[in-house]
Every structure is written in structure tokens, then in C-alpha cells.
Design a protein around this motif. Sequence first.
Motif, mmCIF file in Angstrom:
data_model
loop_
_atom_site.group_PDB
_atom_site.id
_atom_site.type_symbol
_atom_site.label_atom_id
_atom_site.label_comp_id
_atom_site.label_asym_id
_atom_site.label_seq_id
_atom_site.Cartn_x
_atom_site.Cartn_y
_atom_site.Cartn_z
ATOM 1 N N GLU A 108 27.174 34.286 27.721
ATOM 2 C CA GLU A 108 27.709 35.592 27.375
ATOM 3 C C GLU A 108 28.265 35.635 25.951
ATOM 4 O OE1 GLU A 108 30.425 37.022 30.287
ATOM 5 O OE2 GLU A 108 28.940 37.001 31.904
ATOM 6 N N THR A 109 28.891 34.543 25.526
ATOM 7 C CA THR A 109 29.463 34.498 24.182
ATOM 8 C C THR A 109 28.375 34.609 23.123
ATOM 9 O OG1 THR A 109 31.313 33.139 24.937
ATOM 10 C CG2 THR A 109 30.837 33.139 22.568
ATOM 11 N N GLU A 110 27.271 33.893 23.315
ATOM 12 C CA GLU A 110 26.167 33.950 22.359
ATOM 13 C C GLU A 110 25.529 35.342 22.367
ATOM 14 O OE1 GLU A 110 21.948 31.658 21.234
ATOM 15 O OE2 GLU A 110 23.086 31.072 23.021
ATOM 16 N N ALA A 111 25.409 35.932 23.553
ATOM 17 C CA ALA A 111 24.821 37.268 23.639
ATOM 18 C C ALA A 111 25.666 38.285 22.882
ATOM 19 C CB ALA A 111 24.686 37.687 25.108
ATOM 20 N N LEU A 112 26.968 38.242 23.072
ATOM 21 C CA LEU A 112 27.853 39.174 22.381
ATOM 22 C C LEU A 112 27.817 38.952 20.872
ATOM 23 C CD1 LEU A 112 30.889 39.148 24.845
ATOM 24 C CD2 LEU A 112 29.286 41.033 24.451
ATOM 25 N N GLY A 113 27.780 37.689 20.452
ATOM 26 C CA GLY A 113 27.707 37.376 19.027
ATOM 27 C C GLY A 113 26.415 37.872 18.403
ATOM 28 N N THR A 114 25.321 37.755 19.139
ATOM 29 C CA THR A 114 24.028 38.221 18.642
ATOM 30 C C THR A 114 24.029 39.742 18.493
ATOM 31 O OG1 THR A 114 22.873 36.362 19.668
ATOM 32 C CG2 THR A 114 21.554 38.299 19.107
ATOM 33 N N LEU A 115 24.554 40.441 19.477
ATOM 34 C CA LEU A 115 24.609 41.901 19.389
ATOM 35 C C LEU A 115 25.500 42.353 18.241
ATOM 36 C CD1 LEU A 115 24.816 42.714 23.197
ATOM 37 C CD2 LEU A 115 22.868 43.147 21.678
ATOM 38 N N ALA A 116 26.586 41.621 18.009
ATOM 39 C CA ALA A 116 27.461 41.947 16.871
ATOM 40 C C ALA A 116 26.707 41.752 15.560
ATOM 41 C CB ALA A 116 28.713 41.089 16.911
ATOM 42 N N ARG A 117 25.935 40.688 15.479
ATOM 43 C CA ARG A 117 25.150 40.433 14.267
ATOM 44 C C ARG A 117 24.176 41.571 13.998
ATOM 45 N NH1 ARG A 117 21.167 35.210 12.904
ATOM 46 N NH2 ARG A 117 20.539 35.978 10.856
ATOM 47 N N PHE A 118 23.688 42.182 15.055
ATOM 48 C CA PHE A 118 22.736 43.277 14.910
ATOM 49 C C PHE A 118 23.425 44.642 14.829
ATOM 50 C CE2 PHE A 118 19.704 40.057 15.718
ATOM 51 C CZ PHE A 118 18.470 40.537 15.330
ATOM 52 N N GLY A 119 24.716 44.631 14.538
ATOM 53 C CA GLY A 119 25.426 45.877 14.307
ATOM 54 C C GLY A 119 25.736 46.671 15.552
ATOM 55 N N LEU A 120 25.824 46.002 16.707
ATOM 56 C CA LEU A 120 26.052 46.702 17.965
ATOM 57 C C LEU A 120 27.431 46.409 18.551
ATOM 58 C CD1 LEU A 120 22.481 46.156 19.410
ATOM 59 C CD2 LEU A 120 23.465 48.353 18.739
ATOM 60 N N ARG A 121 28.333 45.882 17.744
ATOM 61 C CA ARG A 121 29.695 45.653 18.228
ATOM 62 C C ARG A 121 30.319 46.997 18.634
ATOM 63 N NH1 ARG A 121 32.949 41.398 17.389
ATOM 64 N NH2 ARG A 121 31.751 40.668 15.578
ATOM 65 N N GLY A 122 30.947 47.004 19.809
ATOM 66 C CA GLY A 122 31.530 48.229 20.328
ATOM 67 C C GLY A 122 30.571 49.054 21.164
ATOM 68 N N ARG A 123 29.290 48.663 21.179
ATOM 69 C CA ARG A 123 28.293 49.391 21.967
ATOM 70 C C ARG A 123 27.637 48.477 23.006
ATOM 71 N NH1 ARG A 123 28.257 51.096 16.776
ATOM 72 N NH2 ARG A 123 28.347 53.359 16.402
ATOM 73 N N GLU A 124 28.185 47.275 23.161
ATOM 74 C CA GLU A 124 27.584 46.295 24.062
ATOM 75 C C GLU A 124 27.512 46.781 25.503
ATOM 76 O OE1 GLU A 124 30.362 45.847 22.321
ATOM 77 O OE2 GLU A 124 30.380 43.964 21.190
ATOM 78 N N ASP A 125 28.499 47.602 25.915
ATOM 79 C CA ASP A 125 28.590 48.030 27.306
ATOM 80 C C ASP A 125 28.271 49.509 27.497
ATOM 81 O OD1 ASP A 125 29.374 45.456 28.234
ATOM 82 O OD2 ASP A 125 31.394 45.821 27.484
ATOM 83 N N LEU A 126 27.590 50.085 26.507
ATOM 84 C CA LEU A 126 27.170 51.481 26.587
ATOM 85 C C LEU A 126 25.708 51.519 27.009
ATOM 86 C CD1 LEU A 126 28.178 54.414 25.910
ATOM 87 C CD2 LEU A 126 27.125 54.090 23.664
ATOM 88 N N ALA A 127 25.387 52.345 27.984
ATOM 89 C CA ALA A 127 23.989 52.434 28.427
ATOM 90 C C ALA A 127 23.080 52.753 27.240
ATOM 91 C CB ALA A 127 23.843 53.501 29.506
ATOM 92 N N VAL A 128 21.932 52.094 27.189
ATOM 93 C CA VAL A 128 21.023 52.226 26.051
ATOM 94 C C VAL A 128 20.587 53.676 25.843
ATOM 95 C CG1 VAL A 128 18.665 51.667 25.315
ATOM 96 C CG2 VAL A 128 20.213 49.842 26.030
ATOM 97 N N ARG A 129 20.534 54.467 26.909
ATOM 98 C CA ARG A 129 20.071 55.857 26.761
ATOM 99 C C ARG A 129 20.980 56.675 25.853
ATOM 100 N NH1 ARG A 129 22.018 55.666 32.026
ATOM 101 N NH2 ARG A 129 23.786 57.040 32.499
#
Length: 201
Positions: A108-129
Motif C-alpha cells: 500500500e505504501t508503494e502504491a500511494l507513493g506511485t500515485l503521488a508521483r503521478f500527481g494524484l495525491r488527495g485523489r487516491e480514494d476518489l472514484a475514477v469516474r
Amino acid sequence: MLTATGLSCVRGERRLFAGLDLAVGPGEWLHVQGENGAGKTSLLRILSSLAPPAEGQIFWRGAPIRELAEDYRREMLFLGHHGAVKEELTPFENLLLAAQLDGAPLDETEALGTLARFGLRGREDLAVRFLSAGQKRRVLLARLAVRKATLWILDEPFTALDVKAVDMLSALIEEHLAGGGMAILTSHQSMPLPNGKVLKI
């Protein structure tokens, strides 16, 4: 190394291309260029073993990919122009699911770090739609950072990305190449990557 000789592609009664040869080795990337309808996506699908060529052969590390089957697919990652993410899942859930399907362990830590790297911090738990087209594209491209594939085959990877995301993806591809990886991609825009080989179809 990925090599192909004498590739041809037929769709219906139309021959899209014929007699294509190519080679990509460690640290190299290939830019496939052509007009709309020339067969760029079809070529990438053939190289990804998702579709057979009408003629010709493709070799990975000297062996035909049709014989390598899953062994080849484990070392290759294909992301299509219309690559899907599950709209009802969050970016975090999509990335964990993709890693599971790829057989790539991801905590989970690596997944969150990867999403942050891709500019998705704060949107990790928002439905993609609820995300923009560019943010959805970032969710898909995050797979590149967690899947340990040697060969990346990318169809229009820079589509729907803003300038910052283009720079980020370019840096990620350059890191991949510097580590001995290989990439084959299409793009309608000028490429922000140096030293690529060009294949026109």
C-alpha cells in the motif's frame, strides 16, 4: 532484444502495411509514425502478441514470441490508447488490482507513493469516474512505475496529459531506458525524448 522481420497486417480486404522490419535493444526506444489509419495501433497489438501478423515473425531474445507465450508477456507491458481503468474503483484500488493481475507484488505504501508521483495525491480514494481525462490517464500510466517489465509498448501515451505530466512521463521513460529497458511508442505530437529511432509506416 525485440526484432521483427517481414511483418504485414491485413484488415478486412485492406493491407495496412507489409515487409516491416524493426529491432529494439536495451536502452533504445522506437517511435512508430504514420498517418491515421496506417496501422500504428495494429502494429503495436501485433508486437504485443494480442493479434497475429498476416506475414512475418517476431523474436524476443532470439526466440519466436508465439513459442514464448506467457514468458514473453511477463516481460512486456502494453498500454493502449484507450486503455481502461475501472470507473467505479479508486485510483488506489485500480493500481492494486492492476499489480495483482500483472503478478507484480505491490504494498500500500508503494502504491500511494506511485500515485503521488503521478500527481494524484488527495485523489487516491476518489472514484475514477469523478476524475478528469488527464487524471484517468495518469492512473493508467502509474502501472509503468510498478510493473517491472523490460519492454514497454505504449500507444499514444502522452494523450490528454498536461505539460507537467508530459515531463513526468518523459522522465519515467528515460529512467526505464537508462536501466536497460526498451520502449516502442506512437505519438501524434513531437516527442520530448532524445535519441529515438523512427519507424514510418
